[in-house]
Every structure is written in C-alpha cells, then in structure tokens.
Design a protein around this motif. Structure first.
Motif, PDB file in Angstrom:
ATOM      1  N   ARG A   1      -3.215   4.180  -3.066  1.00 13.82           N
ATOM      2  CA  ARG A   1      -3.259   4.533  -1.639  1.00 13.82           C
ATOM      3  C   ARG A   1      -2.683   3.435  -0.748  1.00 13.82           C
ATOM      4  O   ARG A   1      -3.184   3.185   0.347  1.00 13.82           O
ATOM      5  CB  ARG A   1      -4.675   4.876  -1.202  1.00 13.82           C
ATOM      6  CG  ARG A   1      -5.193   6.149  -1.799  1.00 13.82           C
ATOM      7  CD  ARG A   1      -6.474   6.583  -1.114  1.00 13.82           C
ATOM      8  NE  ARG A   1      -6.913   7.862  -1.623  1.00 13.82           N
ATOM      9  CZ  ARG A   1      -8.038   8.055  -2.284  1.00 13.82           C
ATOM     10  NH1 ARG A   1      -8.853   7.057  -2.510  1.00 13.82           N
ATOM     11  NH2 ARG A   1      -8.349   9.254  -2.700  1.00 13.82           N
ATOM     12  N   SER A   2      -1.628   2.780  -1.202  1.00 13.10           N
ATOM     13  CA  SER A   2      -0.936   1.789  -0.382  1.00 13.10           C
ATOM     14  C   SER A   2       0.050   2.507   0.536  1.00 13.10           C
ATOM     15  O   SER A   2       0.298   3.701   0.400  1.00 13.10           O
ATOM     16  CB  SER A   2      -0.175   0.803  -1.267  1.00 13.10           C
ATOM     17  OG  SER A   2      -1.072   0.015  -1.998  1.00 13.10           O
ATOM     18  N   THR A   3       0.639   1.762   1.442  1.00 12.26           N
ATOM     19  CA  THR A   3       1.590   2.368   2.374  1.00 12.26           C
ATOM     20  C   THR A   3       2.951   2.605   1.751  1.00 12.26           C
ATOM     21  O   THR A   3       3.732   3.398   2.264  1.00 12.26           O
ATOM     22  CB  THR A   3       1.760   1.481   3.621  1.00 12.26           C
ATOM     23  OG1 THR A   3       2.164   0.176   3.211  1.00 12.26           O
ATOM     24  CG2 THR A   3       0.454   1.389   4.393  1.00 12.26           C
ATOM     25  N   ARG A   4       3.253   1.891   0.637  1.00 12.66           N
ATOM     26  CA  ARG A   4       4.537   2.088  -0.043  1.00 12.66           C
ATOM     27  C   ARG A   4       4.399   1.716  -1.511  1.00 12.66           C
ATOM     28  O   ARG A   4       3.475   1.010  -1.911  1.00 12.66           O
ATOM     29  CB  ARG A   4       5.620   1.250   0.602  1.00 12.66           C
ATOM     30  CG  ARG A   4       5.339  -0.223   0.518  1.00 12.66           C
ATOM     31  CD  ARG A   4       6.391  -1.027   1.177  1.00 12.66           C
ATOM     32  NE  ARG A   4       5.971  -2.429   1.057  1.00 12.66           N
ATOM     33  CZ  ARG A   4       6.392  -3.386   1.809  1.00 12.66           C
ATOM     34  NH1 ARG A   4       7.254  -3.134   2.752  1.00 12.66           N
ATOM     35  NH2 ARG A   4       5.988  -4.605   1.628  1.00 12.66           N
ATOM     36  N   ASN A   5       5.340   2.194  -2.314  1.00 15.54           N
ATOM     37  CA  ASN A   5       5.387   1.845  -3.732  1.00 15.54           C
ATOM     38  C   ASN A   5       6.126   0.525  -3.873  1.00 15.54           C
ATOM     39  O   ASN A   5       7.243   0.381  -3.384  1.00 15.54           O
ATOM     40  CB  ASN A   5       6.102   2.927  -4.530  1.00 15.54           C
ATOM     41  CG  ASN A   5       5.304   4.205  -4.603  1.00 15.54           C
ATOM     42  OD1 ASN A   5       4.078   4.182  -4.643  1.00 15.54           O
ATOM     43  ND2 ASN A   5       5.977   5.321  -4.623  1.00 15.54           N
TER      44      ASN A   5
END
Length: 86
Positions: A10-14
C-alpha cells in the motif's frame, strides 16, 4: 540466487531499493489474496528484465519479510540491473 526482500504494501508507488543486505520493495498492491506477492514478482521481473517464471517466493508468502529465488542471475548482475533501472 536467493535474496531477502522486505515488502511494504500500500505504498504510493512501486519501487525497489537496497537497505543494507535486504532489498526493500514498496508496492501499491494491498496484502490481500496474494496481490502483493504477485506485484512483487511483476516488479522484480520488470526491473531485472527477466520472465516472471524465473522469480519465485521461497519463504514468507504471508509475511513482509520474504526470501525470493531469482534464476538466471548472479549477484553482480542483480546489482547492475537494479542500478540501470533507476
């Protein structure tokens, strides 16, 4: 080759980054129904230019700390490919 991976779902980006000897994987996928595991394999395959079948999770499928097996790659090649992906 086996590597230790710490997954942050659930981070803002990979994103992949080294944290000492452990590879840290930030994933947008939630840790539900294996979505984060599939996202991890897809991200590694994309960043390392390998087919998905060459990457498998050996330990920790339900944990944030995982051991991943990467076939067809040496530690030096892993470092080089991750550096090029940045």
């Amino acid at each position: 080759m086996l590597i230790s991976v710490r997954v942050i779902p659930r981070s803002t980006r990979n994103q992949l980054e080294w944290d000492g000897e452990v590879l840290k994987a930030r994933l947008t996928a939630p840790p539900v129904d294996g979505a984060a595991n599939q996202a991890l394999i897809a991200l590694l395959a994309d960043q390392l230019a390998l087919p998905r079948r060459a990457i498998s999770i050996v330990r920790g499928t339900t944990s944030r700390k995982k051991v991943v097996n990467i076939e067809q790659l040496t530690p030096a090649e892993l470092e080089q490919r991750l550096a090029q992906a940045r």
